[in-house]
Design an enzyme around this catalytic site. Structure first.
Site, PDB file in Angstrom:
ATOM      1  N   ILE A 135      41.988  31.965  56.437  1.00 47.78           N
ATOM      2  CA  ILE A 135      41.973  31.940  57.908  1.00 47.78           C
ATOM      3  C   ILE A 135      42.525  30.611  58.408  1.00 47.78           C
ATOM      4  O   ILE A 135      43.405  30.555  59.251  1.00 47.78           O
ATOM      5  CB  ILE A 135      40.537  32.123  58.455  1.00 47.78           C
ATOM      6  CG1 ILE A 135      39.977  33.486  58.061  1.00 47.78           C
ATOM      7  CG2 ILE A 135      40.523  31.972  59.974  1.00 47.78           C
ATOM      8  CD1 ILE A 135      38.510  33.680  58.446  1.00 47.78           C
ATOM      9  N   ASN A 136      42.004  29.563  57.856  1.00 47.61           N
ATOM     10  CA  ASN A 136      42.373  28.255  58.387  1.00 47.61           C
ATOM     11  C   ASN A 136      41.950  27.168  57.418  1.00 47.61           C
ATOM     12  O   ASN A 136      41.097  27.387  56.569  1.00 47.61           O
ATOM     13  CB  ASN A 136      41.667  28.026  59.731  1.00 47.61           C
ATOM     14  CG  ASN A 136      42.527  27.249  60.682  1.00 47.61           C
ATOM     15  OD1 ASN A 136      43.332  26.422  60.256  1.00 47.61           O
ATOM     16  ND2 ASN A 136      42.380  27.506  61.968  1.00 47.61           N
ATOM     17  N   GLU A 137      42.526  26.040  57.586  1.00 47.90           N
ATOM     18  CA  GLU A 137      42.107  24.895  56.784  1.00 47.90           C
ATOM     19  C   GLU A 137      41.809  23.741  57.721  1.00 47.90           C
ATOM     20  O   GLU A 137      42.660  23.315  58.490  1.00 47.90           O
ATOM     21  CB  GLU A 137      43.212  24.500  55.800  1.00 47.90           C
ATOM     22  CG  GLU A 137      42.811  23.300  54.974  1.00 47.90           C
ATOM     23  CD  GLU A 137      43.762  23.058  53.814  1.00 47.90           C
ATOM     24  OE1 GLU A 137      44.608  23.916  53.536  1.00 47.90           O
ATOM     25  OE2 GLU A 137      43.641  21.988  53.206  1.00 47.90           O
TER      26      GLU A 137
ATOM     27  N   VAL B  38      38.374  24.789  53.584  1.00 50.59           N
ATOM     28  CA  VAL B  38      39.306  25.888  53.805  1.00 50.59           C
ATOM     29  C   VAL B  38      38.463  27.120  54.100  1.00 50.59           C
ATOM     30  O   VAL B  38      37.436  27.338  53.454  1.00 50.59           O
ATOM     31  CB  VAL B  38      40.132  26.175  52.535  1.00 50.59           C
ATOM     32  CG1 VAL B  38      41.312  27.073  52.857  1.00 50.59           C
ATOM     33  CG2 VAL B  38      40.592  24.892  51.899  1.00 50.59           C
ATOM     34  N   VAL B  39      38.888  27.900  55.067  1.00 52.75           N
ATOM     35  CA  VAL B  39      38.089  29.066  55.443  1.00 52.75           C
ATOM     36  C   VAL B  39      38.872  30.342  55.106  1.00 52.75           C
ATOM     37  O   VAL B  39      40.049  30.464  55.448  1.00 52.75           O
ATOM     38  CB  VAL B  39      37.728  29.024  56.945  1.00 52.75           C
ATOM     39  CG1 VAL B  39      36.832  30.190  57.320  1.00 52.75           C
ATOM     40  CG2 VAL B  39      37.039  27.701  57.299  1.00 52.75           C
TER      41      VAL B  39
ATOM     42  N   ASP C  30      31.353  17.049  67.347  1.00 50.21           N
ATOM     43  CA  ASP C  30      32.767  17.435  67.271  1.00 50.21           C
ATOM     44  C   ASP C  30      33.007  18.746  68.015  1.00 50.21           C
ATOM     45  O   ASP C  30      33.679  19.645  67.501  1.00 50.21           O
ATOM     46  CB  ASP C  30      33.200  17.549  65.809  1.00 50.21           C
ATOM     47  CG  ASP C  30      34.730  17.505  65.664  1.00 50.21           C
ATOM     48  OD1 ASP C  30      35.404  17.081  66.626  1.00 50.21           O
ATOM     49  OD2 ASP C  30      35.241  17.903  64.607  1.00 50.21           O
TER      50      ASP C  30
ATOM     51  N   THR D 241      39.546  19.877  58.294  1.00 46.39           N
ATOM     52  CA  THR D 241      39.436  18.590  57.613  1.00 46.39           C
ATOM     53  C   THR D 241      38.498  18.680  56.419  1.00 46.39           C
ATOM     54  O   THR D 241      38.716  18.063  55.392  1.00 46.39           O
ATOM     55  CB  THR D 241      38.878  17.545  58.596  1.00 46.39           C
ATOM     56  OG1 THR D 241      39.591  17.686  59.821  1.00 46.39           O
ATOM     57  CG2 THR D 241      39.050  16.149  58.074  1.00 46.39           C
TER      58      THR D 241
HETATM   59  N1  LIG Z   1      32.840  32.001  60.563  1.00 42.48           N
HETATM   60  C1  LIG Z   1      34.150  31.956  60.804  1.00 42.48           C
HETATM   61  N2  LIG Z   1      34.827  33.087  61.074  1.00 42.48           N
HETATM   62  C2  LIG Z   1      36.152  33.047  61.313  1.00 42.48           C
HETATM   63  N3  LIG Z   1      36.889  31.926  61.331  1.00 42.48           N
HETATM   64  C3  LIG Z   1      36.268  30.766  61.072  1.00 42.48           C
HETATM   65  C4  LIG Z   1      34.873  30.721  60.792  1.00 42.48           C
HETATM   66  N4  LIG Z   1      34.527  29.424  60.584  1.00 42.48           N
HETATM   67  C5  LIG Z   1      35.645  28.706  60.734  1.00 42.48           C
HETATM   68  N5  LIG Z   1      36.700  29.504  61.021  1.00 42.48           N
HETATM   69  C6  LIG Z   1      38.085  29.082  61.244  1.00 42.48           C
HETATM   70  O1  LIG Z   1      38.382  27.988  60.423  1.00 42.48           O
HETATM   71  C7  LIG Z   1      38.722  26.854  61.214  1.00 42.48           C
HETATM   72  C8  LIG Z   1      38.225  25.595  60.544  1.00 42.48           C
HETATM   73  O2  LIG Z   1      36.817  25.725  60.352  1.00 42.48           O
HETATM   74  P1  LIG Z   1      35.877  24.472  60.474  1.00 42.48           P
HETATM   75  O3  LIG Z   1      36.106  23.856  61.817  1.00 42.48           O
HETATM   76  O4  LIG Z   1      34.494  24.890  60.133  1.00 42.48           O
HETATM   77  O5  LIG Z   1      36.481  23.560  59.314  1.00 42.48           O
HETATM   78  P2  LIG Z   1      36.604  22.007  59.273  1.00 42.48           P
HETATM   79  O6  LIG Z   1      37.264  21.652  58.000  1.00 42.48           O
HETATM   80  O7  LIG Z   1      35.252  21.424  59.448  1.00 42.48           O
HETATM   81  O8  LIG Z   1      37.530  21.739  60.503  1.00 42.48           O
HETATM   82  P3  LIG Z   1      37.786  20.418  61.368  1.00 42.48           P
HETATM   83  O9  LIG Z   1      39.077  19.854  60.871  1.00 42.48           O
HETATM   84  O10 LIG Z   1      37.906  20.948  62.766  1.00 42.48           O
HETATM   85  O11 LIG Z   1      36.630  19.511  61.199  1.00 42.48           O
HETATM   86  C9  LIG Z   1      38.114  27.135  62.597  1.00 42.48           C
HETATM   87  O12 LIG Z   1      38.828  26.481  63.613  1.00 42.48           O
HETATM   88  C10 LIG Z   1      38.276  28.636  62.686  1.00 42.48           C
HETATM   89  O13 LIG Z   1      39.592  28.961  63.080  1.00 42.48           O
END
Ligand SMILES: Nc1ncnc2c1ncn2[C@@H]1O[C@H](COP(=O)(O)OP(=O)(O)OP(=O)(O)O)[C@@H](O)[C@H]1O
Length: 667
Positions: free
Chosen positions: A328-330, A335-336, A446, A332
């Site tokens: 879905i996304n990565e 990775v999701v 955040d 900081t």
């Molecule tokens: N439960 C979820 N269902 C669907 N998409 C999700 C979920 N959790 C996170 N995501 C996706 O993944 C992205 C990154 O998740 P998250 O913000 O938890 O990661 P991070 O590494 O902590 O990010 P950041 O760089 O913002 O600190 C989110 O912006 C969202 O698009």
């Protein structure tokens, strides 16, 4: 002349805020505030004299302003019919909606402000007050609220319950330990040190300083199951109970499973042990909360999961019990992925915890996030179901409820901004989530649009607790490098080391403005530019509107001198230029969120009671919120195309889809 009008508009709005708001003056606030408030609430960002409140906005009460899907029944609707709002009573304004009683007793009994223990002199507080706070804080920590049943019924917005009806719902047994028991635990931490984070409690103890670094390797590892662990360490906390109770029988992987995982390893390991991401530096974010930690000496030990983690994770299900669908996304910190639970067929989100920066133990930010999310249950907080492990126990995944979108992605694809009633629906959900966090002693730190998840049922949920932490205990100074720049409060930008829930409320203000305008309010590239943009819009603060401002470390810089608050220009009451319109009440809420002085900035609790939510157009029901194609189900390249189609991309997309059709996303 134009400027004078601006100033006038600002004053008027602010005055109305005084008239309607004033939450900080009531006795309840003073109790929470620990007597910290400095006199009455003054102008937030405005500069000028007080005027009598203006007549109620003509927008309010006009049925013609209703939007399809507005919630028509319940408190919100009832309140909209011109119900009089309380003005000043004996000079003490109240923000409560009539008919709603302010709870007599609050859970929070002292100021949530964190002070700089290392500073020789406290900028906003006299020495005696700090001393008193230091002495009184641990004793005054309120017991956490009770844990709700798993089938906790989500609160429906503005129907038959007010937003205030959300029950705070966290409890940990260890938090209920009597003081001497807590001390005992603290003493024994040397022996059984680090399991505390997950297996005992997420609540801060007196020696939380240790928390501020990746937990070091310990002489002795201990798990809750370890027979050598003293009795009190065997207490289950909600976190432990949840994690372990869902464990499968096959907690350990067989060889087959391991091989299977190795085949798919690339899907998961692409971010393992890389260098620290650039985004960390770009965002100015840090997962450290102290300079000590930042100076942590390099250790020659190889990256490996410490024993305590292995013990802790024994019994967790394997990630192989999930079918990976797509990335879905990565972010900081992780990775999701979208994935399917092979047992239940449930679609979930798997967040892989990044380990690359950790040399001495489990990542601190991840521990915080897991601890907090496992113990929280609220309709506006993303639900973490369990923690699962990869083949090597240093790959850990959080299994979360899957959400189709995040707010940032949705707004990038929208042609028009959200309507007022849609913004109200989203803001109520956001504020309920933030109130729940703050009631439970957690700062998110955040809040931003990419950390607000949306599903196609109109629900908004806060995610990403990697930077969040508990507050309230006398801790060492917190890092200022929290909150992504655009949403970062001015006190952080100006270098304060004492901050509190108000930093989240500033972020909420930036999010509200962004929801209305479909573009970020202050999009600075550097801290200086960020402050410059804020000052140009809200006026340059001064000691009068923000006592203590002049002593902030960053104030020495020569900033623009902007004497007026020009926020109303960006959100006029009526507009023919396509600018987002905002009623007096809406502007008052926005201005209250974007108040310079953190002590005067509106709280989530009071924002939820703000009259903007009860004037027409009323908040839209979640069921009527717009839905969008689930971009999270597409790979990143497809998403990019959908956001900004171009002919070449289209061709590439077709090829890509052909490939996907033949062999699946992961080949
Ligand atoms: N439960 C979820 N269902 C669907 N998409 C999700 C979920 N959790 C996170 N995501 C996706 O993944 C992205 C990154 O998740 P998250 O913000 O938890 O990661 P991070 O590494 O902590 O990010 P950041 O760089 O913002 O600190 C989110 O912006 C969202 O698009």
């Amino acid at each position: 002349m134009e400027r004078e009008l601006d100033a006038e508009a600002s004053r008027r709005s602010k005055d109305q805020h005084h008239h309607l708001g004033g939450r900080h003056r009531d006795a309840d606030h003073r109790r929470r505030d620990g007597g910290r408030s400095k006199g009455g609430r003054d102008f937030a960002n405005g500069h000028g004299r007080r005027r009598s409140p203006p007549p109620r906005s003509r927008l309010a009460g006009r049925l013609g302003d209703r939007e399809p899907g507005e919630v028509l029944s319940g408190s919100a609707s009832d309140d909209s019919g011109g119900r009089p709002h309380r003005g000043r009573e004996n000079g003490v304004p109240s923000s409560s909606r009539e008919g709603e009683s302010v709870p007599a007793a609050k859970k929070r009994k002292f100021s949530p402000i964190i002070w700089d223990r290392e500073s020789p002199k406290q900028p906003h507080s006299d020495a005696s007050r700090v001393k008193k706070a230091v002495e009184s804080v641990p004793a005054e920590l309120p017991p956490p609220p009770p844990l709700p049943p798993k089938d906790h019924v989500p609160v429906r917005l503005a129907l038959d319950k007010s937003p205030m009806d959300v029950e705070p719902t966290v409890v940990t047994e260890s938090a209920e330990l009597p003081e001497h028991e807590e001390n005992k635990v603290a003493e024994e931490e040397e022996e059984y040190p680090t399991t505390r984070n997950i297996s005992t409690s997420r609540w801060a103890g007196a020696n939380d300083d240790e928390e501020d670094g990746a937990a070091p390797m310990k002489k002795k590892s201990a798990s809750p199951a370890d027979s050598s662990v003293p009795e009190q360490w065997k207490r289950t906390s909600p976190e432990l109970g949840r994690t372990m109770s869902r464990s499968s029988d096959s907690g350990r992987m067989g060889n087959d499973e391991k091989e299977d995982f190795e085949v798919d390893r690339d899907d998961y390991m692409d971010v393992d042990r890389g260098q620290a991401t650039d985004s960390d530096a770009q965002n100015g974010m840090s997962d450290t909360d102290s300079e000590d930690e930042a100076r942590r000496p390099e250790t020659p030990e190889p990256v490996k999961a410490p024993h305590r983690c292995i013990n802790m994770l024994q019994g967790c299900r394997s990630v192989d019990e999930f079918e990976r669908l797509n990335k879905i996304n990565e972010g900081t910190y992780g990775v999701v992925y979208r994935a399917r639970d092979k047992k239940t067929n449930e679609i979930v989100a798997l967040k892989k915890v990044k380990m690359e920066k950790e040399r001495e133990g489990f990542p601190l930010t991840s521990l915080r996030e897991i601890n907090i999310l496992l113990s929280f249950h609220h309709p506006s907080i993303v639900d973490v179901k369990e923690v699962v492990v990869g083949s090597s126990l240093d790959s850990i995944f959080m299994v979360m409820e899957y959400m189709e979108h995040d707010l940032k992605g949705v707004m990038e694809t929208m042609k028009q901004p959200y309507t007022q009633s849609e913004v109200k629906c989203l803001m109520l959900q956001l504020l309920e989530g933030v109130k729940y966090l703050h009631d439970n002693w957690v700062l998110h730190r955040d809040l931003k649009t990419s950390n607000l998840l949306l599903n196609n049922r109109g629900e908004l949920k806060i995610c990403d607790f990697g930077l969040s932490r508990q507050y309230g205990s006398p801790l060492k100074p917190y890092t200022q490098l929290v909150v992504t720049l655009w949403y970062r409060a001015p006190e952080l930008l100006l270098g304060t080391k004492e901050y509190s829930t108000a930093i989240d409320m500033w972020s909420v203000g930036c999010i509200m403005a962004e929801l209305l305008a479909k573009e970020p309010l202050f999009n600075g590239k550097t801290e200086f530019e960020q402050l410059d943009k804020i000052f140009r819009t809200l006026g340059t603060p001064n000691e009068k509107i923000w006592p203590g401002y002049a002593k902030l470390p960053g104030v020495k810089v020569n900033f623009v001198k902007q004497p007026y608050n020009r926020l109303r220009d960006k959100f006029p009451a009526a507009s023919f230029s396509g600018r987002p319109i905002l009623s007096e009440a809406g502007f008052d809420l926005l201005n209250s969120l974007l108040t310079y002085d953190p002590d005067k900035r509106i709280s989530a609790d009071d924002a939820l009671k703000h009259k903007w939510f009860s004037e027409v157009p009323l908040p839209k029901s979640k069921d009527f919120m717009p839905t969008f194609p689930a971009l999270n189900e597409l790979d990143r390249r497809t998403k990019r195309y959908l956001k900004s189609p171009d002919p070449l991309e289209e061709q590439r997309l077709k090829e890509l889809q052909g490939n996907i059709g033949n062999r699946g996303l992961f080949g």
